[in-house]
Design a protein around this motif. Structure first.
Motif, mmCIF file in Angstrom:
data_model
loop_
_atom_site.group_PDB
_atom_site.id
_atom_site.type_symbol
_atom_site.label_atom_id
_atom_site.label_comp_id
_atom_site.label_asym_id
_atom_site.label_seq_id
_atom_site.Cartn_x
_atom_site.Cartn_y
_atom_site.Cartn_z
ATOM 1 N N LEU A 1 -51.940 19.105 -51.252
ATOM 2 C CA LEU A 1 -53.479 18.358 -51.476
ATOM 3 C C LEU A 1 -53.614 17.439 -50.361
ATOM 4 N N ALA A 2 -52.905 18.193 -48.776
ATOM 5 C CA ALA A 2 -53.445 18.030 -47.233
ATOM 6 C C ALA A 2 -54.014 17.190 -46.741
ATOM 7 N N ALA A 3 -54.849 17.696 -47.443
ATOM 8 C CA ALA A 3 -56.141 16.997 -46.833
ATOM 9 C C ALA A 3 -57.342 17.093 -47.807
ATOM 10 N N THR A 4 -58.633 16.336 -46.764
ATOM 11 C CA THR A 4 -60.175 16.559 -47.440
ATOM 12 C C THR A 4 -60.957 17.275 -46.572
ATOM 13 N N SER A 5 -61.665 17.846 -47.812
ATOM 14 C CA SER A 5 -62.210 18.848 -47.404
ATOM 15 C C SER A 5 -63.918 18.938 -46.901
ATOM 16 N N THR A 6 -64.815 19.539 -46.035
ATOM 17 C CA THR A 6 -66.394 19.303 -45.994
ATOM 18 C C THR A 6 -66.969 20.413 -45.644
ATOM 19 N N GLY A 7 -67.542 21.267 -45.937
ATOM 20 C CA GLY A 7 -68.208 22.399 -45.957
ATOM 21 C C GLY A 7 -69.367 22.129 -44.789
ATOM 22 N N ALA A 8 -70.460 23.012 -44.148
ATOM 23 C CA ALA A 8 -71.182 22.950 -43.280
ATOM 24 C C ALA A 8 -72.394 22.179 -43.531
ATOM 25 N N PRO A 9 -72.637 21.283 -43.322
ATOM 26 C CA PRO A 9 -74.097 20.860 -43.534
ATOM 27 C C PRO A 9 -75.428 21.460 -43.827
ATOM 28 N N ALA A 10 -76.313 21.848 -44.112
ATOM 29 C CA ALA A 10 -77.713 22.835 -44.592
ATOM 30 C C ALA A 10 -77.811 22.849 -43.140
ATOM 31 N N SER A 11 -77.924 22.248 -42.060
ATOM 32 C CA SER A 11 -78.522 21.897 -41.129
ATOM 33 C C SER A 11 -77.652 22.647 -40.174
ATOM 34 N N ALA A 12 -77.082 23.284 -39.615
ATOM 35 C CA ALA A 12 -76.655 24.224 -39.227
ATOM 36 C C ALA A 12 -76.467 24.404 -37.603
ATOM 37 N N ALA A 13 -75.922 24.067 -36.556
ATOM 38 C CA ALA A 13 -76.472 24.042 -35.509
ATOM 39 C C ALA A 13 -77.338 25.891 -34.786
ATOM 40 N N PRO A 14 -78.299 25.851 -34.289
ATOM 41 C CA PRO A 14 -78.655 27.546 -34.014
ATOM 42 C C PRO A 14 -77.620 27.415 -32.458
ATOM 43 N N GLY A 15 -77.597 28.496 -32.166
ATOM 44 C CA GLY A 15 -76.660 29.381 -31.680
ATOM 45 C C GLY A 15 -76.035 30.358 -31.721
ATOM 46 N N PRO A 16 -74.853 30.790 -30.704
ATOM 47 C CA PRO A 16 -74.327 31.861 -30.990
ATOM 48 C C PRO A 16 -72.425 31.202 -32.311
ATOM 49 N N VAL A 17 -72.460 29.532 -32.012
ATOM 50 C CA VAL A 17 -71.735 28.961 -33.148
ATOM 51 C C VAL A 17 -72.337 28.647 -33.935
ATOM 52 N N ARG A 18 -71.849 28.455 -34.801
ATOM 53 C CA ARG A 18 -72.353 27.693 -35.822
ATOM 54 C C ARG A 18 -71.116 26.756 -36.748
ATOM 55 N N LEU A 19 -71.103 25.632 -37.353
ATOM 56 C CA LEU A 19 -69.912 25.317 -38.258
ATOM 57 C C LEU A 19 -69.720 25.460 -39.358
ATOM 58 N N LEU A 20 -68.663 25.785 -39.912
ATOM 59 C CA LEU A 20 -68.263 26.491 -41.196
ATOM 60 C C LEU A 20 -67.968 24.754 -42.062
ATOM 61 N N GLY A 21 -67.108 24.415 -41.704
ATOM 62 C CA GLY A 21 -66.559 22.874 -42.191
ATOM 63 C C GLY A 21 -64.531 22.184 -41.166
ATOM 64 N N GLU A 22 -64.575 21.394 -41.682
ATOM 65 C CA GLU A 22 -63.185 20.415 -41.511
ATOM 66 C C GLU A 22 -63.198 20.029 -42.229
ATOM 67 N N SER A 23 -61.452 19.952 -42.106
ATOM 68 C CA SER A 23 -60.603 19.446 -43.123
ATOM 69 C C SER A 23 -59.683 17.781 -42.286
ATOM 70 N N ILE A 24 -59.565 16.776 -42.828
ATOM 71 C CA ILE A 24 -58.907 15.629 -41.745
ATOM 72 C C ILE A 24 -57.265 15.576 -42.980
ATOM 73 N N VAL A 25 -56.151 15.512 -42.655
ATOM 74 C CA VAL A 25 -55.183 16.001 -42.813
ATOM 75 C C VAL A 25 -55.212 14.283 -42.608
ATOM 76 N N PRO A 26 -54.434 13.370 -43.841
ATOM 77 C CA PRO A 26 -54.250 11.976 -44.085
ATOM 78 C C PRO A 26 -53.005 11.540 -42.804
#
Length: 382
Positions: free
Chosen positions: A20-45
């Motif tokens: 269980l080597a990371a904490t995780s987040t999903g993309a906030p509801a207000s993902a930035a417009p354009g050709p790329v959007r954020l899905l989320g991130e995990s932080i490895v301890p």
């Protein structure tokens, strides 16, 4: 590795088990417009212990087409443990990054089977690992190390030449790629200190390997400032190391003035590039900039060699007019709803989503510092 001064600490999760080597987040509801959007991130301890090693300094990442796992290389120069890479399961989908689970680690080996020593005076055996790619033909590993230019003549750190090496699945040495003459460190020419060879990528099903010098060679003109950008070199190699073509790539100017009281210097360069699978002249190019007092800025550009002039015959890009690669900004991580942008250095294609979007998976190098973070970030490309 790019060290930075201490910054305000962000509380990280205490070391968890390797499964269980990371904490995780999903993309906030207000993902930035354009050709790329954020899905989320995990932080490895920070300083996660895994099979007798300290996880950190992750400066390169690639998705393994043979297993679906990811290979990640540490830029530990054998100071903490022998130079090494990791394998991991990274769960990425349209809802975010749902965890990073390390599955293996292997030391990188010298031709005689021994591990690499830490740098010592005049010891050319030492290495500085930076990027890793999985060979789509053999499933072996190709990895780059940028080498070392001493701080000054007579300084107690050795000259270490950049290299691209081939390793087996367990890290065994299988060979080294011949490099262009202009990649070689000499007294007054070649790569600058800490701006040498990092980025490598496979194209055309593994028949083409492309590399990039992180910043301008000494003979190619000054580094970027807030007033002007600079030129570095991108080289297309055959699998045997023959230079097929070399192009000038234009780096952006610095985004801010440096803190005059900082002991650190600003720098900008290319830590990662990624070939489009079916377009050998098109790349995603990551530009990473650090400015003391202002922090990091990570931008990804869509770049092409089409229309660019070949420069492998030019000793200096500063003395001759050249036609550099063309590029357009794809995404600036500062424009995405991330809590922070750290020292992101690695980039790979991830799985395709049900929407038809391609994913990009990025990783940051925490420099083994508690003041920085190992971020695993997933983006979707429309």
């Amino acid at each position: 590795m790019h060290l930075s001064p201490l910054r305000t600490a962000i509380a990280l999760v205490a070391a968890l088990s390797a499964t269980l080597a990371a904490t995780s987040t999903g993309a906030p509801a207000s993902a930035a417009p354009g050709p790329v959007r954020l899905l989320g991130e995990s932080i490895v301890p920070h300083a996660l212990s895994y099979r007798g090693t300290t996880v950190g300094g992750l400066s390169g990442i690639d998705r393994d087409p043979c297993t679906g796992e990811y290979a990640l290389i540490s830029d530990d120069r054998s100071y903490q443990q022998p130079a090494r890479f990791y394998t991991a399961r990274i769960d990425v989908d349209g809802g975010g990054v749902h965890g990073v689970r390390f599955t293996g680690t292997h030391a990188l080996r010298q031709p005689d089977g021994s591990t690499y020593p830490p740098p010592t005076l005049n010891d050319g055996r030492a290495i500085d690992p930076e990027d890793i790619r999985v060979d789509p033909r053999t499933c072996g590993y190709w990895w780059s190390q940028e080498g070392n230019r001493p701080k000054a003549p007579g300084a107690p750190d050795p000259v270490i030449q950049p290299s691209i090496q081939v390793a087996g699945r367990q890290g065994a040495y299988l060979g080294s790629l011949p490099l262009p003459r202009d990649y070689r460190i000499t007294a007054d020419e070649g790569p600058r200190r800490n701006l040498a060879l990092e980025a490598i990528t496979f194209g055309q099903g593994g028949s083409l390997l492309t590399s990039a010098v992180e910043g301008p060679l000494l003979q190619d003109g000054p580094e970027s400032t807030t007033e002007h950008g600079s030129l570095t070199r991108v080289t297309q190699h055959s699998r045997s190391g023959a230079v097929l073509a070399q192009y000038a790539y234009p780096l952006e100017p610095l985004f801010a003035e440096s803190d005059p009281d900082s002991p650190w210097s600003p720098d900008t360069g290319v830590p990662a590039l990624l070939a489009y699978p079916h377009d050998p002249g098109r790349y995603l190019v990551m530009e990473r900039t650090y400015v003391p007092g202002a922090g990091y800025r990570i931008r990804i550009f869509d770049a092409t060699t089409r229309g660019a002039g070949r420069v492998q015959h030019l000793k200096s890009l500063a003395s001759t007019a050249v036609r550099p690669m063309r590029k357009r900004l794809l995404v600036d991580l500062d424009d995405l709803p991330l809590p922070r942008t750290d020292n992101v250095e690695g980039m790979t294609w991830g799985p395709r989503l049900s929407t038809g979007e391609r994913t990009l998976v990025l990783v940051s190098d925490d420099n083994f510092s508690a003041e920085e973070a190992t971020q695993v970030i997933a983006l979707a490309l429309r």
